[in-house]
Scaffold this motif. Structure first.
Motif, short mmCIF file in Angstrom:
data_model
loop_
_atom_site.label_atom_id
_atom_site.label_comp_id
_atom_site.label_asym_id
_atom_site.label_seq_id
_atom_site.Cartn_x
_atom_site.Cartn_y
_atom_site.Cartn_z
N ILE A 97 0.85 -1.20 0.00
CA ILE A 97 0.00 0.00 0.00
C ILE A 97 0.88 1.24 0.00
O ILE A 97 1.98 1.23 0.57
CB ILE A 97 -0.96 -0.02 1.22
CG1 ILE A 97 -1.98 1.11 1.14
CG2 ILE A 97 -0.19 0.05 2.54
CD1 ILE A 97 -3.10 1.00 2.18
N ASP A 98 0.43 2.29 -0.68
CA ASP A 98 1.17 3.56 -0.68
C ASP A 98 1.01 4.26 0.66
O ASP A 98 0.01 4.08 1.35
CB ASP A 98 0.65 4.49 -1.78
CG ASP A 98 1.13 4.06 -3.16
OD1 ASP A 98 1.97 3.14 -3.22
OD2 ASP A 98 0.66 4.64 -4.14
N ALA A 99 1.99 5.10 0.98
CA ALA A 99 1.96 5.76 2.28
C ALA A 99 1.18 7.07 2.26
O ALA A 99 0.96 7.70 3.28
CB ALA A 99 3.39 6.03 2.75
N ASP A 100 0.73 7.49 1.08
CA ASP A 100 0.17 8.85 0.99
C ASP A 100 -1.34 8.89 1.19
O ASP A 100 -1.97 9.91 0.95
CB ASP A 100 0.54 9.48 -0.36
CG ASP A 100 0.03 8.66 -1.53
OD1 ASP A 100 -0.51 7.56 -1.29
OD2 ASP A 100 0.18 9.10 -2.68
N LEU A 101 -1.94 7.75 1.58
CA LEU A 101 -3.38 7.65 1.87
C LEU A 101 -4.25 7.81 0.64
O LEU A 101 -5.44 8.04 0.74
CB LEU A 101 -3.79 8.68 2.94
CG LEU A 101 -3.19 8.39 4.31
CD1 LEU A 101 -3.33 9.58 5.22
CD2 LEU A 101 -3.86 7.17 4.92
N GLN A 102 -3.65 7.69 -0.56
CA GLN A 102 -4.50 7.72 -1.76
C GLN A 102 -5.27 6.41 -1.89
O GLN A 102 -6.35 6.38 -2.44
CB GLN A 102 -3.65 7.96 -3.01
CG GLN A 102 -3.15 9.39 -3.09
CD GLN A 102 -2.69 9.75 -4.49
OE1 GLN A 102 -1.54 9.54 -4.85
NE2 GLN A 102 -3.60 10.27 -5.30
N ASN A 103 -4.67 5.30 -1.41
CA ASN A 103 -5.40 4.04 -1.33
C ASN A 103 -5.89 3.89 0.10
O ASN A 103 -5.10 3.78 1.02
CB ASN A 103 -4.49 2.81 -1.58
CG ASN A 103 -3.50 3.01 -2.71
OD1 ASN A 103 -2.32 2.71 -2.55
ND2 ASN A 103 -3.97 3.51 -3.82
N GLU A 202 -7.68 11.85 -3.20
CA GLU A 202 -6.64 12.78 -3.62
C GLU A 202 -5.50 12.72 -2.62
O GLU A 202 -5.69 12.34 -1.48
CB GLU A 202 -7.20 14.20 -3.61
CG GLU A 202 -7.67 14.66 -4.96
CD GLU A 202 -8.47 15.94 -4.83
OE1 GLU A 202 -7.86 16.95 -4.44
OE2 GLU A 202 -9.68 15.90 -5.10
N ARG A 203 -4.32 13.12 -3.07
CA ARG A 203 -3.22 13.23 -2.13
C ARG A 203 -3.47 14.50 -1.33
O ARG A 203 -3.50 15.60 -1.88
CB ARG A 203 -1.91 13.34 -2.90
CG ARG A 203 -0.70 13.03 -2.07
CD ARG A 203 0.55 13.32 -2.87
NE ARG A 203 1.46 12.19 -2.93
CZ ARG A 203 2.28 11.85 -1.95
NH1 ARG A 203 2.27 12.53 -0.83
NH2 ARG A 203 3.09 10.83 -2.08
N LYS A 204 -3.71 14.32 -0.01
CA LYS A 204 -4.09 15.49 0.79
C LYS A 204 -2.86 16.24 1.26
O LYS A 204 -2.83 17.46 1.34
CB LYS A 204 -4.93 15.06 1.99
CG LYS A 204 -6.38 14.82 1.58
CD LYS A 204 -7.25 14.58 2.78
CE LYS A 204 -7.85 13.20 2.70
NZ LYS A 204 -7.77 12.33 3.80
MG MG Z 1 0.21 8.72 -4.46
#
Ligand code: MG
Ligand code: UDP
Length: 311
Positions: A97-103, A202-204
């Motif tokens: 999983i990506d760390a940017d909370l997009q997923n 979205e990337r917040k």
């Molecule tokens: Mg991302």
């Protein structure tokens, strides 16, 4: 000192300068996993961050028994960071999983369910992808080309919330490629592949870590790493051009017999010539890409250098 226990789910997260996201990310992964009784671990691979990421991760490590932290000495890219995490993952099911909370981490149980149904790899596609049009259009073509070249038709190769069965991870661990693209690599080792729909945000906070150039490189990696189609295509193009050239020569010969000697049309000839010079340079470039890769491979540099491991 490694913590010994039977792990069912390993979540591997590549992290590059995500200081604003980690705490929320961790809470959400943690909540999403602890709703069930699975023993789990969360492996953060710090891909050479230069912000407070490492400090925050180490704090998490101290307070949570199922957190592991691997710090890489320098940035080596999302996919190699994940490969490092795979080496240490102990779970029967491994999630990326990506760390940017997009997923959204809340989707993880859905993936686990699907693996439990018997699939070896579960990919995801983003229901309403919240990225700019400049990201979505190239992605559309990248997905089509990747599907075609690799023979596994997926809607979304780019979405990195994915699940893999233990065996597939073991096979990936046997590969020592210095560049790789995990969704494609995994598919070469799996027969039962599913793809499910997930939410996308979205990337917040923080910025994307992929510049246009880095994205382009990644797509080149996918094509040249997993197929020699471009080289074969050059050979094929060569044959077609040779045939056309021959036909043109015959045409000129016949014309000469009918019309007699001519000198006009020299600039047309130039145009044709420039076109073929272009094709030749392109062909050289493509072959060069492969030669460059062989060169990188024979240097035998380490794929990643680990600075610190907290397991
Ligand atoms: Mg991302
Ligand atoms: N990432 C990484 N190393 C890199 C680039 C990205 O570990 O060289 C991580 C990043 O921290 C994030 C994930 O990979 O967790 C996806 O990156 P990003 O969100 O910037 O990509 P995008 O969503 O824009 O494709």
């Amino acid at each position: 000192m490694e913590k010994e226990e039977k792990i069912y789910v390993s979540v591997v997260v590549p992290v590059l300068n995500e200081e604003e996201n980690i705490v929320e990310l961790h809470e959400r992964i943690y909540n999403s996993l602890s709703q069930n009784k699975w023993p789990f671990e969360i492996i953060y691979v710090n891909d050479g961050s230069t912000d407070q990421t490492q400090t925050i991760l180490e704090k998490l490590y101290k307070t949570h028994p199922n957190v592991r932290v691997i710090e890489l000495a320098v940035n080596c890219g999302q996919h190699l960071a994940l490969m490092k995490g795979f080496e240490k993952a102990k779970g029967d099911i491994v999630i990326t999983i990506d760390a940017d909370l997009q997923n959204p981490p809340e989707e993880i149980p859905k993936l686990i369910e699907k693996i439990e149904e018997g699939y070896e790899v579960v990919g995801t596609y983003r229901k309403k992808r919240k990225d700019s049009i400049f990201r979505r259009i190239p992605s559309y073509f990248a997905n089509r080309i990747t599907s075609y070249l690799t023979g596994v038709k997926l809607r979304d190769y780019g979405c990195m919330l994915r699940a893999y069965r233990r065996e597939v991870v073991n096979y990936m661990n046997m590969c020592g490629d210095t560049t790789t693209f995990i969704p494609v690599l995994a598919n070469t080792f799996a027969k039962k592949i599913a793809e499910i729909e997930i939410e996308h945000e979205e990337r917040k906070r923080g910025k994307t870590k992929y510049s246009l150039f880095k994205l382009l490189r990644l797509n080149f990696d996918i094509v040249t790493n997993f197929s020699i189609f471009p080289i074969q295509f050059i050979g094929f193009t060569g044959v077609i051009i040779a045939v056309l050239g021959l036909l043109f020569a015959i045409f000129l010969f016949v014309r000469r017999l009918i019309v007699g000697p001519e000198v006009e049309g020299i600039f047309t000839l130039f145009a044709i010539l420039f076109f073929f010079i272009g094709v030749q340079i392109l062909a050289l470039g493509i072959i060069g890409e492969y030669v460059g890769r062989i060169y990188m491979e024979v240097k035998k540099r380490p794929r990643y250098i680990v600075k610190k491991e907290l397991l």
